[in-house]
Design a protein around this motif. Structure first.
Motif, PDB file in Angstrom:
ATOM      1  N   THR A 278       0.834  -1.201   0.000  1.00 39.23           N
ATOM      2  CA  THR A 278       0.000   0.000   0.000  1.00 39.23           C
ATOM      3  C   THR A 278       0.866   1.248   0.000  1.00 39.23           C
ATOM      4  N   GLY A 279       0.586   2.164  -0.919  1.00 40.66           N
ATOM      5  CA  GLY A 279       1.309   3.420  -0.976  1.00 40.66           C
ATOM      6  C   GLY A 279       0.837   4.392   0.084  1.00 40.66           C
ATOM      7  N   ALA A 280       1.769   5.185   0.596  1.00 38.62           N
ATOM      8  CA  ALA A 280       1.452   6.153   1.642  1.00 38.62           C
ATOM      9  C   ALA A 280       2.350   7.367   1.454  1.00 38.62           C
ATOM     10  N   ALA A 281       2.073   8.426   2.195  1.00 37.02           N
ATOM     11  CA  ALA A 281       2.906   9.629   2.160  1.00 37.02           C
ATOM     12  C   ALA A 281       2.970  10.234   3.548  1.00 37.02           C
ATOM     13  N   LEU A 282       4.120  10.830   3.856  1.00 36.89           N
ATOM     14  CA  LEU A 282       4.395  11.392   5.169  1.00 36.89           C
ATOM     15  C   LEU A 282       4.868  12.831   5.020  1.00 36.89           C
ATOM     16  N   MET A 283       4.305  13.734   5.821  1.00 40.43           N
ATOM     17  CA  MET A 283       4.799  15.111   5.837  1.00 40.43           C
ATOM     18  C   MET A 283       5.833  15.231   6.946  1.00 40.43           C
ATOM     19  N   ARG A 284       7.103  15.120   6.575  1.00 39.64           N
ATOM     20  CA  ARG A 284       8.189  15.191   7.545  1.00 39.64           C
ATOM     21  C   ARG A 284       8.491  16.655   7.875  1.00 39.64           C
ATOM     22  N   VAL A 285       8.737  16.901   9.153  1.00 36.68           N
ATOM     23  CA  VAL A 285       9.069  18.243   9.621  1.00 36.68           C
ATOM     24  C   VAL A 285      10.463  18.180  10.245  1.00 36.68           C
ATOM     25  N   ALA A 286      11.379  19.001   9.747  1.00 39.83           N
ATOM     26  CA  ALA A 286      12.763  18.992  10.246  1.00 39.83           C
ATOM     27  C   ALA A 286      13.312  20.404  10.243  1.00 39.83           C
ATOM     28  N   ASP A 287      14.284  20.654  11.128  1.00 39.10           N
ATOM     29  CA  ASP A 287      14.880  21.988  11.164  1.00 39.10           C
ATOM     30  C   ASP A 287      15.747  22.250   9.950  1.00 39.10           C
ATOM     31  N   SER A 288      16.099  21.214   9.219  1.00 34.84           N
ATOM     32  CA  SER A 288      16.791  21.369   7.940  1.00 34.84           C
ATOM     33  C   SER A 288      16.809  20.035   7.208  1.00 34.84           C
ATOM     34  N   HIS A 289      16.768  20.091   5.888  1.00 35.46           N
ATOM     35  CA  HIS A 289      16.981  18.901   5.073  1.00 35.46           C
ATOM     36  C   HIS A 289      18.304  18.979   4.316  1.00 35.46           C
ATOM     37  N   ILE A 290      19.149  19.935   4.692  1.00 31.34           N
ATOM     38  CA  ILE A 290      20.483  20.010   4.090  1.00 31.34           C
ATOM     39  C   ILE A 290      21.369  18.969   4.748  1.00 31.34           C
ATOM     40  N   ARG A 291      21.958  18.145   3.943  1.00 29.07           N
ATOM     41  CA  ARG A 291      22.769  17.021   4.410  1.00 29.07           C
ATOM     42  C   ARG A 291      24.248  17.291   4.125  1.00 29.07           C
ATOM     43  N   LEU A 292      25.100  16.504   4.725  1.00 28.40           N
ATOM     44  CA  LEU A 292      26.511  16.592   4.354  1.00 28.40           C
ATOM     45  C   LEU A 292      26.663  16.388   2.856  1.00 28.40           C
ATOM     46  N   GLY A 293      25.796  15.577   2.293  1.00 30.65           N
ATOM     47  CA  GLY A 293      25.851  15.272   0.868  1.00 30.65           C
ATOM     48  C   GLY A 293      25.557  16.446  -0.047  1.00 30.65           C
ATOM     49  N   HIS A 294      24.899  17.490   0.458  1.00 26.80           N
ATOM     50  CA  HIS A 294      24.694  18.669  -0.378  1.00 26.80           C
ATOM     51  C   HIS A 294      26.035  19.301  -0.761  1.00 26.80           C
ATOM     52  N   VAL A 295      26.920  19.417   0.212  1.00 28.21           N
ATOM     53  CA  VAL A 295      28.233  20.003  -0.065  1.00 28.21           C
ATOM     54  C   VAL A 295      29.048  19.071  -0.973  1.00 28.21           C
ATOM     55  N   GLU A 296      28.892  17.766  -0.788  1.00 28.73           N
ATOM     56  CA  GLU A 296      29.589  16.825  -1.668  1.00 28.73           C
ATOM     57  C   GLU A 296      29.118  16.988  -3.112  1.00 28.73           C
ATOM     58  N   TRP A 297      27.824  17.226  -3.295  1.00 28.09           N
ATOM     59  CA  TRP A 297      27.295  17.430  -4.652  1.00 28.09           C
ATOM     60  C   TRP A 297      27.867  18.700  -5.254  1.00 28.09           C
ATOM     61  N   ILE A 298      27.865  19.777  -4.480  1.00 27.47           N
ATOM     62  CA  ILE A 298      28.393  21.049  -4.976  1.00 27.47           C
ATOM     63  C   ILE A 298      29.860  20.898  -5.355  1.00 27.47           C
ATOM     64  N   ALA A 299      30.644  20.235  -4.518  1.00 22.42           N
ATOM     65  CA  ALA A 299      32.076  20.074  -4.794  1.00 22.42           C
ATOM     66  C   ALA A 299      32.319  19.333  -6.104  1.00 22.42           C
ATOM     67  N   SER A 300      31.427  18.399  -6.441  1.00 21.69           N
ATOM     68  CA  SER A 300      31.617  17.588  -7.642  1.00 21.69           C
ATOM     69  C   SER A 300      30.974  18.183  -8.894  1.00 21.69           C
ATOM     70  N   PHE A 301      29.837  18.878  -8.722  1.00 21.62           N
ATOM     71  CA  PHE A 301      29.054  19.263  -9.897  1.00 21.62           C
ATOM     72  C   PHE A 301      28.850  20.776 -10.064  1.00 21.62           C
ATOM     73  N   ALA A 302      29.062  21.544  -9.012  1.00 19.37           N
ATOM     74  CA  ALA A 302      28.881  22.998  -9.123  1.00 19.37           C
ATOM     75  C   ALA A 302      29.770  23.712  -8.110  1.00 19.37           C
ATOM     76  N   PRO A 303      31.088  23.544  -8.193  1.00 18.73           N
ATOM     77  CA  PRO A 303      31.987  24.099  -7.175  1.00 18.73           C
ATOM     78  C   PRO A 303      31.897  25.615  -7.035  1.00 18.73           C
ATOM     79  N   ASP A 304      31.451  26.304  -8.080  1.00 14.33           N
ATOM     80  CA  ASP A 304      31.329  27.760  -7.994  1.00 14.33           C
ATOM     81  C   ASP A 304      30.257  28.205  -7.003  1.00 14.33           C
ATOM     82  N   LEU A 305      29.398  27.270  -6.560  1.00  9.50           N
ATOM     83  CA  LEU A 305      28.318  27.607  -5.625  1.00  9.50           C
ATOM     84  C   LEU A 305      28.714  27.459  -4.161  1.00  9.50           C
TER      85      LEU A 305
END
Length: 488
Positions: free
Chosen positions: A164-191
């Motif tokens: 059965t499919g379901a959906a959840l409204m997650r509430v968090a103080d941030s969804h920025i992960r360590l992986g966001h910076v890893e993505w920027i370093a690899s694909f958009a370092p100017d950001l």
């Protein structure tokens, strides 16, 4: 609600704006009125009237700005490249009643450009587990995402079987992960400079008072992460998948997959059946936190004034912060002052639990009855069960330890010790068997057990009338603890 949609103002390479793909015939699963009150959602008649349609993706309020985030990560220690929100959307950002920014993230709501081989959906069992776990950790006082509610639907989703499919409204103080910076370093370092400024200004504004704001920010992330993992260890929580894309920059628990709360105490416990090497075993979590941060920090060397030596200084507080927080917490769980003799007793106690595979939560709570045997009937039962499971040899160890423990308690008042023990040793945690009973009932369309467990976990440090015997019952000794799948 007070909307503050700032992420959508960043460079468009960081995300993809899109609408959710609606679920078929969404229906109410459970609604968290406390979170709704915190957000201001409870005061908005339109949001309250349409919450099921909103969570089901059928209605998007005008103030929402749905987007899927791009990020990358190391998974099980290996570079995984681009990842991103494969089945979730950051729907909106709002200021809560404490003037703190909160993300509203809808999970299970369809395909995104980052879905890879996935279907963009979430199933009911994993949705219930995440809903209850975020609630449990929050009520235990551990920084964590929580949830506004979840819906169930007629949408069918294939995993190992049709579900059965379901959906959840997650509430968090941030969804920025360590992986966001890893993505920027690899694909958009100017950001990187712009994004680092955003992280500091949005989540660590106090770091602007430092002569080196970036280094102050990085040190703060290190210290918050160390304290979060110490909290996990103290409560017996195993995250299960501590990839860099699953750790938040705010030191709040995020992304519940194959998590578990320790039952029979086994530090080498692996709760994720996909973790064949035990990388994310309970006892490894502190070291993995350090590994993740050590992998993350070098990306900031692109910024002015950041060198390998200064990054080493940022990472240096990790071990001391973790050990101080963990050791202080252990002493509080025993009602003892934080000193050498107390720590010796604490680690001897953990060894006794491990050697005899005693239940982690029940054993700590049972000590209340040892200190005040006439005042805690529930804990007296736990203590009787504990001692009954000991061999003759282990009973001698227990008698010696308990005698020295009670002697050490003479340095504090009985009331002070009991208050500390009650406040740091829960009666109830979300055992896998508890979650499974709620899931089994929900899959039959009955959500009363979800509600009962939710109410039980809302007040985990006190004995409650709504509890049943199974809520505190561990598996039999030497029985394998239930491994959890990553599929959700």
């Amino acid at each position: 609600m007070r909307y503050q949609n700032t992420y959508v103002t960043l460079d468009t390479r960081l995300y993809h704006e899109q609408q959710p793909t609606p679920l078929d015939n969404p229906r109410a699963g459970h609604f968290n009125t406390e979170v709704a009150k915190q957000l201001g959602w409870l005061d908005d008649d339109e949001l309250m009237a349409r919450w099921v349609k909103i969570l089901g993706g059928q209605y998007v309020p005008a103030e929402f700005r749905p987007l899927s985030m791009a990020y990358a990560g190391h998974q099980f220690g290996q570079w995984a490249g681009q990842l991103g929100d494969g089945r979730g959307l950051l729907m909106a950002q709002v200021l809560d009643n404490n003037d703190k920014l909160q993300d509203l993230h809808l999970k299970g709501i369809g395909l995104t450009p980052y879905s890879r081989m996935g279907d963009g959906r979430a199933v009911l069992r994993s949705t219930i587990r995440e809903y209850l776990c975020g609630h449990a950790l929050t009520q235990l006082g551990i920084p964590s995402s929580n949830a506004l509610g979840f819906v169930v639907s007629d949408t069918r989703v294939r995993r190992e079987r049709m579900e059965t499919g379901a959906a959840l409204m997650r509430v968090a103080d941030s969804h920025i992960r360590l992986g966001h910076v890893e993505w920027i370093a690899s694909f958009a370092p100017d950001l990187l400079n712009e994004f680092t400024d955003y992280m500091i200004d949005t989540y660590y504004p106090e770091c602007r008072q430092s002569e080196t704001p970036v280094l102050a920010f990085l040190t703060a992330v290190v210290e918050r992460t160390a304290r979060m993992i110490a909290d996990w260890q103290l409560i017996g929580f195993a995250h299960g998948v501590m990839n860099t894309d699953n750790l938040s920059i705010t030191g709040s628990t995020l992304d519940f997959g194959p998590f578990g709360f320790m039952e029979r105490f086994d530090p080498a416990w692996i709760n994720n059946h996909s973790d064949h090497t035990g990388r994310y075993a309970y006892q490894n979590q502190p070291a993995i936190g350090h590994w993740n941060l050590n992998t993350w920090l070098p990306h900031f060397m692109r910024l002015e004034g950041v060198t390998r030596d200064t990054l080493a200084d940022c990472l240096a507080p990790y071990e001391a912060t973790f050990m101080q927080h963990y050791q202080q917490g252990l002493c509080r769980k025993l009602g003892l002052p934080h000193e050498k003799e107390s720590l010796t007793l604490a680690f001897e106690w953990l060894t006794l639990l491990e050697d005899n595979l005693l239940d982690y939560t029940n054993s700590f709570r049972a000590l209340l009855a040892l200190v005040a045997p006439d005042d805690y009937s529930h804990e007296q039962q736990l203590l009787s069960t504990l001692t009954a499971e000991l061999t003759d040899e282990a009973s001698k160890v227990w008698q010696d330890w308990s005698t020295r423990y009670l002697a050490q308690l003479q340095s504090v008042s009985v009331k002070q010790a009991l208050d500390s023990m009650r406040e740091n040793n829960p009666v109830y945690v979300l055992r896998n068997s508890m979650a499974q009973r709620a899931i089994t009932a929900a899959e039959q369309g009955q959500f009363e057990e979800v509600n009962r467990v939710f109410e039980l976990l809302a007040n985990p440090y006190n004995v409650q009338d709504i509890a049943i015997e199974l809520d505190s019952k561990p598996p039999t000794p030497h029985a394998p603890q239930m491994p959890i799948s990553c599929s959700s």
